[in-house]
Design a protein around this motif. Structure first.
Motif, PDB file in Angstrom:
ATOM      1  N   UNK A  13       0.818  -1.210   0.000  1.00  0.00           N
ATOM      2  CA  UNK A  13       0.000   0.000   0.000  1.00  0.00           C
ATOM      3  C   UNK A  13       0.853   1.261   0.000  1.00  0.00           C
ATOM      4  N   UNK A  14       1.915   1.242   0.780  1.00  0.00           N
ATOM      5  CA  UNK A  14       2.800   2.414   0.817  1.00  0.00           C
ATOM      6  C   UNK A  14       3.504   2.592  -0.519  1.00  0.00           C
ATOM      7  N   UNK A  15       3.921   1.479  -1.135  1.00  0.00           N
ATOM      8  CA  UNK A  15       4.575   1.554  -2.443  1.00  0.00           C
ATOM      9  C   UNK A  15       3.620   2.162  -3.465  1.00  0.00           C
ATOM     10  N   UNK A  16       2.360   1.723  -3.444  1.00  0.00           N
ATOM     11  CA  UNK A  16       1.368   2.256  -4.378  1.00  0.00           C
ATOM     12  C   UNK A  16       1.168   3.753  -4.147  1.00  0.00           C
ATOM     13  N   UNK A  17       0.975   4.132  -2.894  1.00  0.00           N
ATOM     14  CA  UNK A  17       0.744   5.538  -2.570  1.00  0.00           C
ATOM     15  C   UNK A  17       1.909   6.419  -3.018  1.00  0.00           C
ATOM     16  N   UNK A  18       3.128   5.967  -2.721  1.00  0.00           N
ATOM     17  CA  UNK A  18       4.303   6.737  -3.104  1.00  0.00           C
ATOM     18  C   UNK A  18       4.486   6.764  -4.617  1.00  0.00           C
ATOM     19  N   UNK A  19       4.203   5.650  -5.266  1.00  0.00           N
ATOM     20  CA  UNK A  19       4.341   5.594  -6.727  1.00  0.00           C
ATOM     21  C   UNK A  19       3.378   6.567  -7.399  1.00  0.00           C
ATOM     22  N   UNK A  20       2.134   6.599  -6.922  1.00  0.00           N
ATOM     23  CA  UNK A  20       1.151   7.537  -7.476  1.00  0.00           C
ATOM     24  C   UNK A  20       1.635   8.969  -7.301  1.00  0.00           C
ATOM     25  N   UNK A  21       2.168   9.261  -6.121  1.00  0.00           N
ATOM     26  CA  UNK A  21       2.625  10.617  -5.822  1.00  0.00           C
ATOM     27  C   UNK A  21       3.846  10.995  -6.642  1.00  0.00           C
ATOM     28  N   UNK A  22       4.840  10.115  -6.706  1.00  0.00           N
ATOM     29  CA  UNK A  22       6.116  10.471  -7.328  1.00  0.00           C
ATOM     30  C   UNK A  22       6.112  10.318  -8.846  1.00  0.00           C
TER      31      UNK A  22
END
Length: 214
Positions: free
Chosen positions: A53-62
């Motif tokens: 979930x954190x990887x997804x959230x960060x990927x969307x952001x970055x």
């Protein structure tokens, strides 16, 4: 949230779904960003990746507008909710299971796992945006060609054992796109070589561009 029409357009224009399944969250995120920088638009992050979930959230952001981030291995209802809450804009299921049903109910575009004609038809009638032909390696391009004879309107995305050579054959057999995991990602999501990942990404994008023009 991405809608069905936009997702379908992305599949037809990009023709490549990169599947990131890692053991190291930082390496998985770095792999996603490297793919996005090379021009890979559709990137699936498997929920089997630690702290997915954190990887997804960060990927969307970055990654921003450079990539359209989705969640893969959505099996349960809770998986679908986790993926939605993390910011995944589309989802991939291995089968027509509870995760598929919940993702459809949430209004998220779904690339639904299926193998047989009955499963493919059921997926599309039940709200899938496209069918993930999985595991495609069981029948290869010949099997896809046979499926498309009676089901020409089903958008098939072969997944499983798809390298660059196989991708060419699947496009010739009528695939709308291909889903590629380890033949593209290699060891990058486990902390491996990002330079080689970038080179493989360019190779696959060339194959997909040629497939689109064929």
């Amino acid at each position: 949230m991405l809608n069905h029409t936009d997702f379908t357009h992305e599949l037809h224009s990009s023709r490549l779904v990169a599947i990131v399944r890692g053991t190291d969250p930082k390496a998985a995120l770095a792999s996603v960003l490297a793919l996005a920088q090379e021009g890979v638009r559709l990137i699936e992050i498997s929920l089997t990746t630690p702290d997915a979930e954190t990887v997804i959230t960060q990927a969307v952001k970055e990654a921003g507008t450079d990539a359209v981030i989705g969640a893969g291995t959505v099996v349960t209802r809770q998986d679908a909710l986790r993926a939605r809450d993390a910011g995944a804009r589309w989802m991939v299921t291995p089968a027509l299971d509870q995760g598929f049903e919940r993702a459809v109910a949430l209004g998220v575009p779904v690339l639904a796992g299926a193998l047989t004609p009955t499963e493919a038809v059921t997926a599309m009638r039940s709200g899938a945006s496209a069918v993930k032909l999985f595991p495609a390696s069981l029948g290869g391009p010949g099997y896809l060609r046979s499926l498309r004879d009676p089901l020409p309107d089903v958008p098939f995305v072969p997944v499983g054992g798809v390298d660059a050579e196989a991708a060419r054959a699947y496009f010739a057999a009528g695939a709308v796109a291909v889903g590629v995991g380890s033949p593209l990602l290699g060891d990058a999501p486990r902390g491996g070589d990002l330079t080689r990942l970038r080179a493989r990404a360019r190779e696959f994008l060339t194959v997909c561009t040629a497939g689109a023009a064929a």
